[in-house]
Design a protein around this motif. Structure first.
Motif, PDB file in Angstrom:
ATOM      1  N   SER A  28       0.840  -1.206   0.000  1.00 53.53           N
ATOM      2  CA  SER A  28       0.000   0.000   0.000  1.00 53.53           C
ATOM      3  C   SER A  28       0.867   1.245   0.000  1.00 53.53           C
ATOM      4  N   GLY A  29       2.030   1.131   0.643  1.00 52.47           N
ATOM      5  CA  GLY A  29       2.863   2.302   0.891  1.00 52.47           C
ATOM      6  C   GLY A  29       3.485   2.922  -0.329  1.00 52.47           C
ATOM      7  N   VAL A  30       3.891   2.105  -1.299  1.00 51.73           N
ATOM      8  CA  VAL A  30       4.546   2.663  -2.481  1.00 51.73           C
ATOM      9  C   VAL A  30       3.618   3.641  -3.201  1.00 51.73           C
ATOM     10  N   THR A  31       2.384   3.209  -3.434  1.00 53.33           N
ATOM     11  CA  THR A  31       1.424   4.087  -4.111  1.00 53.33           C
ATOM     12  C   THR A  31       1.111   5.303  -3.255  1.00 53.33           C
ATOM     13  N   GLN A  32       0.957   5.092  -1.936  1.00 56.31           N
ATOM     14  CA  GLN A  32       0.644   6.208  -1.054  1.00 56.31           C
ATOM     15  C   GLN A  32       1.781   7.231  -1.005  1.00 56.31           C
ATOM     16  N   VAL A  33       3.015   6.759  -1.044  1.00 52.51           N
ATOM     17  CA  VAL A  33       4.163   7.681  -1.067  1.00 52.51           C
ATOM     18  C   VAL A  33       4.150   8.490  -2.359  1.00 52.51           C
ATOM     19  N   LEU A  34       3.866   7.826  -3.488  1.00 58.11           N
ATOM     20  CA  LEU A  34       3.792   8.536  -4.767  1.00 58.11           C
ATOM     21  C   LEU A  34       2.697   9.600  -4.732  1.00 58.11           C
ATOM     22  N   SER A  45      -5.389   9.361   3.720  1.00 57.55           N
ATOM     23  CA  SER A  45      -5.278   8.031   3.120  1.00 57.55           C
ATOM     24  C   SER A  45      -3.938   7.385   3.449  1.00 57.55           C
ATOM     25  N   PHE A  46      -2.879   8.172   3.442  1.00 58.79           N
ATOM     26  CA  PHE A  46      -1.556   7.655   3.791  1.00 58.79           C
ATOM     27  C   PHE A  46      -1.569   7.114   5.215  1.00 58.79           C
ATOM     28  N   ARG A  47      -2.133   7.889   6.128  1.00 61.88           N
ATOM     29  CA  ARG A  47      -2.179   7.474   7.537  1.00 61.88           C
ATOM     30  C   ARG A  47      -2.990   6.197   7.709  1.00 61.88           C
ATOM     31  N   GLN A  48      -4.155   6.134   7.068  1.00 56.75           N
ATOM     32  CA  GLN A  48      -5.017   4.958   7.220  1.00 56.75           C
ATOM     33  C   GLN A  48      -4.362   3.716   6.624  1.00 56.75           C
ATOM     34  N   ALA A  49      -3.726   3.858   5.471  1.00 58.73           N
ATOM     35  CA  ALA A  49      -3.048   2.711   4.857  1.00 58.73           C
ATOM     36  C   ALA A  49      -1.912   2.223   5.749  1.00 58.73           C
ATOM     37  N   PHE A  50      -1.212   3.141   6.375  1.00 57.26           N
ATOM     38  CA  PHE A  50      -0.124   2.798   7.292  1.00 57.26           C
ATOM     39  C   PHE A  50      -0.640   2.000   8.480  1.00 57.26           C
ATOM     40  N   LEU A  51      -1.720   2.481   9.086  1.00 58.99           N
ATOM     41  CA  LEU A  51      -2.263   1.808  10.265  1.00 58.99           C
ATOM     42  C   LEU A  51      -2.847   0.438   9.915  1.00 58.99           C
ATOM     43  N   VAL A  52      -3.645   0.384   8.865  1.00 62.87           N
ATOM     44  CA  VAL A  52      -4.323  -0.861   8.511  1.00 62.87           C
ATOM     45  C   VAL A  52      -3.327  -1.951   8.117  1.00 62.87           C
ATOM     46  N   SER A  53      -2.166  -1.571   7.594  1.00 58.85           N
ATOM     47  CA  SER A  53      -1.160  -2.572   7.227  1.00 58.85           C
ATOM     48  C   SER A  53      -0.701  -3.381   8.429  1.00 58.85           C
ATOM     49  N   GLY A  54      -0.848  -2.811   9.619  1.00 59.17           N
ATOM     50  CA  GLY A  54      -0.453  -3.516  10.835  1.00 59.17           C
ATOM     51  C   GLY A  54      -1.299  -4.743  11.133  1.00 59.17           C
ATOM     52  N   LEU A  55      -2.479  -4.834  10.526  1.00 60.94           N
ATOM     53  CA  LEU A  55      -3.346  -5.994  10.770  1.00 60.94           C
ATOM     54  C   LEU A  55      -2.692  -7.298  10.319  1.00 60.94           C
ATOM     55  N   TRP A  56      -1.851  -7.227   9.282  1.00 58.66           N
ATOM     56  CA  TRP A  56      -1.244  -8.455   8.751  1.00 58.66           C
ATOM     57  C   TRP A  56      -0.175  -9.005   9.674  1.00 58.66           C
ATOM     58  N   LEU A  57       0.209  -8.245  10.699  1.00 57.93           N
ATOM     59  CA  LEU A  57       1.148  -8.758  11.693  1.00 57.93           C
ATOM     60  C   LEU A  57       0.505  -9.816  12.588  1.00 57.93           C
ATOM     61  N   ILE A  58      -0.814  -9.767  12.712  1.00 61.87           N
ATOM     62  CA  ILE A  58      -1.501 -10.643  13.674  1.00 61.87           C
ATOM     63  C   ILE A  58      -1.263 -12.124  13.403  1.00 61.87           C
ATOM     64  N   PRO A  59      -1.456 -12.631  12.165  1.00 62.78           N
ATOM     65  CA  PRO A  59      -1.236 -14.065  11.958  1.00 62.78           C
ATOM     66  C   PRO A  59       0.196 -14.514  12.208  1.00 62.78           C
ATOM     67  N   VAL A  60       1.183 -13.679  11.887  1.00 63.08           N
ATOM     68  CA  VAL A  60       2.573 -14.103  12.136  1.00 63.08           C
ATOM     69  C   VAL A  60       2.912 -14.013  13.612  1.00 63.08           C
ATOM     70  N   LEU A  61       2.223 -13.153  14.352  1.00 60.29           N
ATOM     71  CA  LEU A  61       2.411 -13.110  15.800  1.00 60.29           C
ATOM     72  C   LEU A  61       1.812 -14.343  16.468  1.00 60.29           C
ATOM     73  N   LEU A  62       0.719 -14.831  15.940  1.00 56.02           N
ATOM     74  CA  LEU A  62       0.056 -15.997  16.512  1.00 56.02           C
ATOM     75  C   LEU A  62       0.745 -17.310  16.118  1.00 56.02           C
ATOM     76  N   PHE A 189     -10.462   1.376   6.093  1.00 55.16           N
ATOM     77  CA  PHE A 189      -9.663   0.327   5.481  1.00 55.16           C
ATOM     78  C   PHE A 189      -9.415   0.572   3.992  1.00 55.16           C
ATOM     79  N   GLU A 190     -10.247   1.378   3.376  1.00 52.34           N
ATOM     80  CA  GLU A 190     -10.256   1.482   1.918  1.00 52.34           C
ATOM     81  C   GLU A 190      -8.938   1.923   1.292  1.00 52.34           C
ATOM     82  N   PRO A 191      -8.137   2.805   1.904  1.00 50.56           N
ATOM     83  CA  PRO A 191      -6.901   3.212   1.236  1.00 50.56           C
ATOM     84  C   PRO A 191      -5.864   2.105   1.103  1.00 50.56           C
ATOM     85  N   ALA A 192      -5.996   1.015   1.861  1.00 52.98           N
ATOM     86  CA  ALA A 192      -4.993  -0.050   1.861  1.00 52.98           C
ATOM     87  C   ALA A 192      -5.448  -1.217   0.992  1.00 52.98           C
ATOM     88  N   VAL A 193      -4.471  -1.949   0.437  1.00 53.09           N
ATOM     89  CA  VAL A 193      -4.780  -3.179  -0.297  1.00 53.09           C
ATOM     90  C   VAL A 193      -4.901  -4.318   0.712  1.00 53.09           C
TER      91      VAL A 193
END
Length: 586
Positions: A28-34, A45-62, A189-193
């Motif tokens: 998500s970040g590359v497009t948001q930086v551009l 949108s940059f802020r929301q994409a940054f925060l929402v990307s943290g959700l993918w940490l959950i499965p690797v933490l578990l 959630f919408e700004p993030a892939v």
């Protein structure tokens, strides 16, 4: 056992956590930086994409033992979905949104191929390759976190509560268990892939259903009664240009001390410039529901039960076009898309996720020329501009940044307010270029017809001595929110058979809520529902109060004359109430 306990006592593996987050955010970040580097959109949108990307940490933490494979699997999904948004930005310079999905699904295969292939260039291939290489290199750095299970589980819980639980509770507290709360929650959630596709498609389906319901109702409307046209079957091209958020008091065409409309000023001798027209509502959708139909303060739902200007012109035998630089399939703009879908051909230019993104109205000039060249002998072309909509600095290219200092600025405007005040005037300057260019293009086509330009509503931008009034607030109305430009240009061919001398009528008090009567009169149409006393150019015109306010709340309706009208700027001792900043797209 000791080894296990030692691991439990270990602190955070910050480096490992950082690599994992960077990997998930990358897609998500590359497009948001551009987007940030090009100034296309604000920071939300940059802020929301940054925060929402943290959700993918959950499965690797578990499941830390499967970190590499889990991250790889998620990464493939994110990579595939991110290619769409990145490619769309490279081609169009816009953030992917549900409007793009609307264009894709509403077009046939040939149109879709043209839509995405028109600006495809060779350098996008190496861009994709470099982008993919970057993702792979970061993935190689991904490793299981060397932190204890309890620490990993605690962090996973924190992420769930902060990124899902807290936003959900907050929206519930603000809006209750309503669709509005759900929509706002989804919007986070919408700004993030990949959520831009999931949420975008969900929004598209909802708005499509709403739009189809409105279109089905419109299709069932009875035609206007006993329509007669003064020039039936004769060639003619009529153009309606709808502006956005433009207050005529900030146009030199209307006496403003700064030269914000130099091109229209040059054309003034060819224009009929009406200087006492106001809008009934300070919001786009609510205003156009009246402006484009027979709805008014006495019949606010008339846009659902009466024909629109488009229906009227199609009944008269005109081929109709709608060219818009406004957003399309958003919850607020569904009504606009409904009006557009009543036409024979549509061109949608603004598919940004947010209405306040960088978007220039000059984009309408090419499709406008194409519509003018259409072989249909009788045409109605509606051009809907983004005009001077917030954020003003996103409405004009750099070469139109003419006003940068305090020259001509009222003394009450503070240093902090100066950039916004100047950017609005620069937006008006660029709007002048666009509107005058439309007139020149129209004139060059040697038409038999006229062009009418008006704005949907005005905008207050520090026009008062108070200095704090900006945006639009129907609850605390001020004159700049309602005073709109209203000008008409006609070709020599049109003047040969139709009256175009309105000098005695230019200062008539008028509400754009009655535009359909004026338009019909200008076009030479007559029918039982036409009320010439509501036509600005008719000898039968009757002066009426210029009613503003929400017709669903009759007690809120007032005569515009109750608001002290300001010519250019009020005197320094005039005071008005502060208004909150209006950030919405309407």
């Amino acid at each position: 056992m000791q080894s296990s306990n030692a691991k439990e006592r270990q602190g955070w593996d910050w480096a490992g956590l950082a690599w994992l987050f960077l990997f998930f955010w990358y897609f998500s970040g590359v497009t948001q930086v551009l987007i940030q580097l090009t100034g296309t959109n604000g920071f939300t949108s940059f802020r929301q994409a940054f925060l929402v990307s943290g959700l993918w940490l959950i499965p690797v933490l578990l499941f830390p033992s499967k970190t590499k494979s889990i991250a790889g699997g998620i990464g493939i999904v994110l990579w595939l979905t991110s290619l769409i948004g990145l490619g769309y930005f490279c081609i169009y310079g816009q953030q992917f949104s549900q409007s793009v999905i609307f264009i894709m699904f509403e077009s046939n295969m040939a149109e879709s191929t043209e839509y995405f292939g028109q600006y495809f260039v060779w350098w996008m291939v190496p861009v994709y390759l470099i982008y993919t290489l970057g993702a792979w290199l970061i993935w190689r750095k991904v490793r299981p976190l060397h932190s204890g299970k309890s620490q990993s589980y605690a962090l996973a819980v924190i992420l769930v509560l902060s990124l899902i639980g807290y936003p959900a509770v907050r929206e519930y507290q603000k809006s209750g268990p309503t669709q509005a709360a759900i929509d706002k929650f989804e919007g986070r959630f919408e700004p993030a892939v990949p959520w831009q596709l999931v949420v975008g498609y969900n929004k598209y389906r909802k708005q499509l259903e709403n739009m189809n319901t409105l279109l089905e109702g419109n299709a069932k409307l009875a035609p206007l009664t006993n329509m007669v046209e003064a020039r039936a079957d004769q060639p003619s091209t009529l153009v309606l240009v709808i502006g956005e958020s433009t207050n005529r008091q900030r146009m030199s065409l209307y006496g403003y001390n700064r030269e914000t409309t130099p091109e229209l000023d040059k054309l003034r001798d060819q224009l009929q410039v009406f200087d006492n027209v106001v809008t009934p509502r300070p919001y786009t959708i609510e205003a156009l529901q009246q402006v484009l139909t027979f709805a008014d303060e006495n019949n606010p739902d008339g846009y659902l039960s009466t024909p629109s200007i488009i229906n009227m012109m199609e009944q008269a035998g005109y081929k109709t076009f709608w060219i818009t630089n406004q957003q399309t399939m958003t919850k607020r703009n569904t009504m606009l898309t409904t009006f557009s879908k009543q036409t024979d051909e549509q061109v949608y230019l603004n598919n940004n996720l947010n209405q306040n993104a960088r978007q220039y109205d000059g984009d309408v000039l090419k499709p406008f020329n194409k519509a003018l060249a259409d072989k249909a002998p009788r045409k109605l072309i509606v051009v809907h501009l983004l005009g001077t909509h917030m954020r003003y600095k996103y409405r004009y290219p750099e070469e139109f940044e003419k006003f940068t200092d305090n020259s001509g600025v009222p003394k009450w405007v503070t240093e902090d307010q100066m950039p916004t005040y100047n950017s609005y005037d620069n937006a008006v300057l660029y709007n002048d270029f666009v509107v005058s260019s439309l007139i020149k293009q129209f004139s060059a086509s040697q038409p038999d017809g006229f062009l009418l330009y008006l704005s949907d509503h005005g905008e207050a931008v520090f026009d008062s001595a108070d200095g704090g009034v900006i945006g639009r607030n129907e609850g605390k109305p001020t004159a700049p929110m309602y005073t709109i430009p209203f000008i008409v240009w006609a070709s020599d061919k049109w003047k040969q058979h139709s009256s175009f001398d309105f000098k005695s009528m230019l200062s008539r008090p008028y509400s754009s809520a009655n535009l359909i009567h004026t338009w019909a009169d200008l076009a030479g149409l007559s029918f039982a529902e036409l009320d010439k006393s509501k036509s600005l150019i008719s000898d039968q015109f009757t002066v009426r109060p210029q009613i503003i306010g929400d017709p669903s709340q009759p007690k809120s309706l007032i005569d515009f004359s109750m608001i002290k009208t300001r010519k250019n700027h009020p005197a320094p001792d005039e005071q008005v109430s502060n208004q909150p900043l209006i950030k919405s797209g309407t």
